[in-house]
Design a protein around this motif. Structure first.
Motif, PDB file in Angstrom:
ATOM      1  N   TRP A 184     -63.275-103.775 -71.226  1.00  0.00           N
ATOM      2  CA  TRP A 184     -63.536-102.688 -72.172  1.00  0.00           C
ATOM      3  C   TRP A 184     -64.985-102.705 -72.647  1.00  0.00           C
ATOM      4  CZ3 TRP A 184     -60.934 -98.431 -72.904  1.00  0.00           C
ATOM      5  CH2 TRP A 184     -59.558 -98.401 -72.648  1.00  0.00           C
ATOM      6  N   GLY A 185     -65.521-103.894 -72.812  1.00  0.00           N
ATOM      7  CA  GLY A 185     -66.903-104.000 -73.280  1.00  0.00           C
ATOM      8  C   GLY A 185     -67.920-103.486 -72.289  1.00  0.00           C
ATOM      9  N   LEU A 186     -67.558-103.472 -71.025  1.00  0.00           N
ATOM     10  CA  LEU A 186     -68.480-102.982 -70.005  1.00  0.00           C
ATOM     11  C   LEU A 186     -68.634-101.465 -70.036  1.00  0.00           C
ATOM     12  CD1 LEU A 186     -67.693-105.107 -66.824  1.00  0.00           C
ATOM     13  CD2 LEU A 186     -69.882-104.927 -68.024  1.00  0.00           C
ATOM     14  N   ILE A 187     -67.625-100.759 -70.541  1.00  0.00           N
ATOM     15  CA  ILE A 187     -67.637 -99.291 -70.478  1.00  0.00           C
ATOM     16  C   ILE A 187     -68.825 -98.671 -71.222  1.00  0.00           C
ATOM     17  CG2 ILE A 187     -66.390 -97.197 -71.126  1.00  0.00           C
ATOM     18  CD1 ILE A 187     -63.791 -98.694 -70.490  1.00  0.00           C
ATOM     19  N   PRO A 188     -69.063 -99.009 -72.511  1.00  0.00           N
ATOM     20  CA  PRO A 188     -70.213 -98.385 -73.183  1.00  0.00           C
ATOM     21  C   PRO A 188     -71.542 -98.781 -72.558  1.00  0.00           C
ATOM     22  CG  PRO A 188     -69.224-100.097 -74.552  1.00  0.00           C
ATOM     23  CD  PRO A 188     -68.273 -99.849 -73.437  1.00  0.00           C
ATOM     24  N   TYR A 189     -71.629 -99.996 -72.010  1.00  0.00           N
ATOM     25  CA  TYR A 189     -72.879-100.396 -71.369  1.00  0.00           C
ATOM     26  C   TYR A 189     -73.087 -99.627 -70.065  1.00  0.00           C
ATOM     27  CZ  TYR A 189     -73.966-104.158 -74.594  1.00  0.00           C
ATOM     28  OH  TYR A 189     -74.315-104.868 -75.710  1.00  0.00           O
ATOM     29  N   ALA A 190     -72.008 -99.421 -69.312  1.00  0.00           N
ATOM     30  CA  ALA A 190     -72.118 -98.656 -68.072  1.00  0.00           C
ATOM     31  C   ALA A 190     -72.535 -97.217 -68.361  1.00  0.00           C
ATOM     32  CB  ALA A 190     -70.786 -98.684 -67.320  1.00  0.00           C
ATOM     33  N   LEU A 191     -71.952 -96.634 -69.415  1.00  0.00           N
ATOM     34  CA  LEU A 191     -72.292 -95.260 -69.794  1.00  0.00           C
ATOM     35  C   LEU A 191     -73.749 -95.175 -70.260  1.00  0.00           C
ATOM     36  CD1 LEU A 191     -71.499 -92.339 -70.328  1.00  0.00           C
ATOM     37  CD2 LEU A 191     -70.639 -93.046 -72.580  1.00  0.00           C
ATOM     38  N   GLY A 192     -74.131 -96.117 -71.113  1.00  0.00           N
ATOM     39  CA  GLY A 192     -75.512 -96.122 -71.605  1.00  0.00           C
ATOM     40  C   GLY A 192     -76.510 -96.324 -70.477  1.00  0.00           C
ATOM     41  N   GLY A 193     -76.189 -97.238 -69.564  1.00  0.00           N
ATOM     42  CA  GLY A 193     -77.075 -97.477 -68.437  1.00  0.00           C
ATOM     43  C   GLY A 193     -77.213 -96.261 -67.545  1.00  0.00           C
ATOM     44  N   PHE A 194     -76.107 -95.568 -67.325  1.00  0.00           N
ATOM     45  CA  PHE A 194     -76.131 -94.352 -66.510  1.00  0.00           C
ATOM     46  C   PHE A 194     -77.025 -93.291 -67.137  1.00  0.00           C
ATOM     47  CE2 PHE A 194     -74.386 -90.054 -65.898  1.00  0.00           C
ATOM     48  CZ  PHE A 194     -74.587 -89.916 -64.529  1.00  0.00           C
ATOM     49  N   LEU A 195     -76.917 -93.100 -68.447  1.00  0.00           N
ATOM     50  CA  LEU A 195     -77.719 -92.089 -69.126  1.00  0.00           C
ATOM     51  C   LEU A 195     -79.208 -92.434 -69.086  1.00  0.00           C
ATOM     52  CD1 LEU A 195     -75.453 -91.402 -72.239  1.00  0.00           C
ATOM     53  CD2 LEU A 195     -75.751 -89.956 -70.217  1.00  0.00           C
ATOM     54  N   VAL A 196     -79.510 -93.724 -69.252  1.00  0.00           N
ATOM     55  CA  VAL A 196     -80.916 -94.145 -69.225  1.00  0.00           C
ATOM     56  C   VAL A 196     -81.520 -93.934 -67.840  1.00  0.00           C
ATOM     57  CG1 VAL A 196     -82.464 -96.144 -69.362  1.00  0.00           C
ATOM     58  CG2 VAL A 196     -80.720 -95.807 -71.109  1.00  0.00           C
ATOM     59  N   ILE A 197     -80.828 -94.418 -66.815  1.00  0.00           N
ATOM     60  CA  ILE A 197     -81.392 -94.317 -65.472  1.00  0.00           C
ATOM     61  C   ILE A 197     -81.436 -92.877 -64.997  1.00  0.00           C
ATOM     62  CG2 ILE A 197     -79.337 -94.535 -64.027  1.00  0.00           C
ATOM     63  CD1 ILE A 197     -82.660 -96.465 -63.630  1.00  0.00           C
ATOM     64  N   ARG A 198     -80.488 -92.061 -65.450  1.00  0.00           N
ATOM     65  CA  ARG A 198     -80.502 -90.633 -65.085  1.00  0.00           C
ATOM     66  C   ARG A 198     -81.731 -89.942 -65.666  1.00  0.00           C
ATOM     67  NH1 ARG A 198     -76.003 -86.041 -66.818  1.00  0.00           N
ATOM     68  NH2 ARG A 198     -76.941 -84.315 -65.651  1.00  0.00           N
ATOM     69  N   GLY A 199     -82.052 -90.287 -66.913  1.00  0.00           N
ATOM     70  CA  GLY A 199     -83.201 -89.654 -67.553  1.00  0.00           C
ATOM     71  C   GLY A 199     -84.537 -90.125 -66.998  1.00  0.00           C
ATOM     72  N   TRP A 240     -74.343-107.315 -72.834  1.00  0.00           N
ATOM     73  CA  TRP A 240     -72.876-107.327 -72.842  1.00  0.00           C
ATOM     74  C   TRP A 240     -72.343-108.741 -73.063  1.00  0.00           C
ATOM     75  CZ3 TRP A 240     -70.450-109.673 -68.445  1.00  0.00           C
ATOM     76  CH2 TRP A 240     -69.047-109.653 -68.496  1.00  0.00           C
ATOM     77  N   SER A 241     -72.960-109.723 -72.413  1.00  0.00           N
ATOM     78  CA  SER A 241     -72.492-111.109 -72.542  1.00  0.00           C
ATOM     79  C   SER A 241     -72.687-111.658 -73.955  1.00  0.00           C
ATOM     80  CB  SER A 241     -73.212-112.015 -71.532  1.00  0.00           C
ATOM     81  OG  SER A 241     -74.583-112.185 -71.873  1.00  0.00           O
ATOM     82  N   SER A 242     -73.648-111.089 -74.709  1.00  0.00           N
ATOM     83  CA  SER A 242     -73.896-111.588 -76.061  1.00  0.00           C
ATOM     84  C   SER A 242     -72.696-111.366 -76.979  1.00  0.00           C
ATOM     85  CB  SER A 242     -75.140-110.917 -76.656  1.00  0.00           C
ATOM     86  OG  SER A 242     -74.899-109.539 -76.934  1.00  0.00           O
ATOM     87  N   TRP A 243     -71.882-110.331 -76.686  1.00  0.00           N
ATOM     88  CA  TRP A 243     -70.728-110.030 -77.533  1.00  0.00           C
ATOM     89  C   TRP A 243     -69.666-111.121 -77.480  1.00  0.00           C
ATOM     90  CZ3 TRP A 243     -70.123-105.910 -80.881  1.00  0.00           C
ATOM     91  CH2 TRP A 243     -71.132-104.943 -80.834  1.00  0.00           C
ATOM     92  N   PHE A 244     -69.683-111.915 -76.429  1.00  0.00           N
ATOM     93  CA  PHE A 244     -68.673-112.960 -76.318  1.00  0.00           C
ATOM     94  C   PHE A 244     -68.942-114.162 -77.215  1.00  0.00           C
ATOM     95  CE2 PHE A 244     -65.675-111.414 -73.284  1.00  0.00           C
ATOM     96  CZ  PHE A 244     -66.334-110.371 -72.691  1.00  0.00           C
ATOM     97  N   MET A 245     -70.099-114.127 -77.916  1.00  0.00           N
ATOM     98  CA  MET A 245     -70.320-115.116 -78.977  1.00  0.00           C
ATOM     99  C   MET A 245     -69.280-114.925 -80.085  1.00  0.00           C
ATOM    100  SD  MET A 245     -73.071-117.126 -78.474  1.00  0.00           S
ATOM    101  CE  MET A 245     -73.928-117.447 -80.015  1.00  0.00           C
ATOM    102  N   LEU A 246     -68.731-113.704 -80.171  1.00  0.00           N
ATOM    103  CA  LEU A 246     -67.734-113.430 -81.201  1.00  0.00           C
ATOM    104  C   LEU A 246     -66.414-114.148 -80.938  1.00  0.00           C
ATOM    105  CD1 LEU A 246     -68.325-109.595 -81.732  1.00  0.00           C
ATOM    106  CD2 LEU A 246     -69.008-111.466 -83.253  1.00  0.00           C
ATOM    107  N   THR A 247     -66.232-114.681 -79.725  1.00  0.00           N
ATOM    108  CA  THR A 247     -65.017-115.446 -79.454  1.00  0.00           C
ATOM    109  C   THR A 247     -64.970-116.716 -80.286  1.00  0.00           C
ATOM    110  OG1 THR A 247     -66.058-116.599 -77.588  1.00  0.00           O
ATOM    111  CG2 THR A 247     -64.863-114.559 -77.098  1.00  0.00           C
ATOM    112  N   ARG A 248     -66.124-117.108 -80.806  1.00  0.00           N
ATOM    113  CA  ARG A 248     -66.186-118.281 -81.689  1.00  0.00           C
ATOM    114  C   ARG A 248     -66.087-117.898 -83.157  1.00  0.00           C
ATOM    115  NH1 ARG A 248     -71.294-121.794 -79.745  1.00  0.00           N
ATOM    116  NH2 ARG A 248     -70.444-123.115 -81.362  1.00  0.00           N
ATOM    117  N   GLY A 249     -65.900-116.587 -83.402  1.00  0.00           N
ATOM    118  CA  GLY A 249     -65.799-116.098 -84.772  1.00  0.00           C
ATOM    119  C   GLY A 249     -67.041-115.320 -85.178  1.00  0.00           C
TER     120      GLY A 249
END
Length: 221
Positions: free
Chosen positions: A116-131, A155-164
């Motif tokens: 699920w976390g990959l979806i907003p990054y994929a969308l954001g990346g698509f918009l950036v590279i398209r522009g 995206w990988s930085s969000w997994f720091m939240l697995t530690r709280g």
């Protein structure tokens, strides 16, 4: 600790002044000092310094130094250095968060969160590279590869939240996002609309991003 921190802030502010006044010599003197100061701070005050973080900061320094060059080859080498630095940050985030262990153990919630976390990054990346696709010209493929790597790093930085929820986790997430924004602004400045004022924004965002990323690993150790 305080002396080194104040030294870093002083050099950073001085560099921003040089950028705003278009002082090329001042920029060239102060810019290569910034990341080494962060690296020194991390090594001296981290309870358990990670080689991956040291490598990420070292390649950040290399990228800064190379981008001071005027020729295209320096830009390409600088891009490669930053790409490697982001790969090291990505590996450091995955190791620090314990995500790898969770996936290996078959933790369903970790896997679902990953997807699920990959979806907003994929969308954001698509918009950036398209522009930016057309203005990039022959740099399309290198820019696309770099974009994928830095988005994966963030995206990988969000997994720091697995530690709280904690200051290191928030610092890592914000730092990674600022890194993306600084690179997008830099790309616009280089390939779409060259303006000197963008350089000030890029350096403000980029150095703040590196400081937050360093702090994330410093206090997570």
């Amino acid at each position: 600790m305080l002396v080194l921190l104040l030294l870093f802030v002083g050099v950073f502010v001085t560099h921003l002044v040089f950028v705003s006044r278009k002082n090329r010599l001042g920029e060239m003197v102060t810019k290569p000092v910034l990341i080494p100061l962060l690296l020194l701070y991390y090594v001296l005050f981290s309870a358990h310094p990670q080689g991956l973080v040291v490598a990420a900061l070292a390649f950040g320094f290399a990228g800064d130094a190379l981008l001071l060059g005027r020729r295209e080859i320096f830009f390409i080498l600088g891009l490669a250095a930053f790409l490697l630095g982001n790969l090291f940050y990505l590996a450091a985030f995955l190791g620090t968060s314990g995500m790898t262990a969770g996936v290996t153990a078959g933790n369903t919630s970790v896997v679902v969160g990953l997807l699920w976390g990959l979806i907003p990054y994929a969308l954001g990346g698509f918009l950036v590279i398209r522009g930016l696709w057309r203005p990039l010209g022959p740099m399309k493929v290198p820019a696309l590869v770099y974009l994928i790597v830095i988005f994966l790093m963030s995206w990988s930085s969000w997994f720091m939240l697995t530690r709280g929820l904690s200051w290191p986790a928030v610092a890592g997430i914000v730092g990674s996002l600022l890194f993306i924004i600084s690179d997008v602004v830099l790309t616009v400045n280089l390939f779409v609309r060259p303006e000197k004022r963008y350089q000030l924004v890029v350096m403000l965002l980029y150095v703040t991003a590196q400081a937050l990323l360093m702090g994330s690993f410093l206090f997570a150790s």
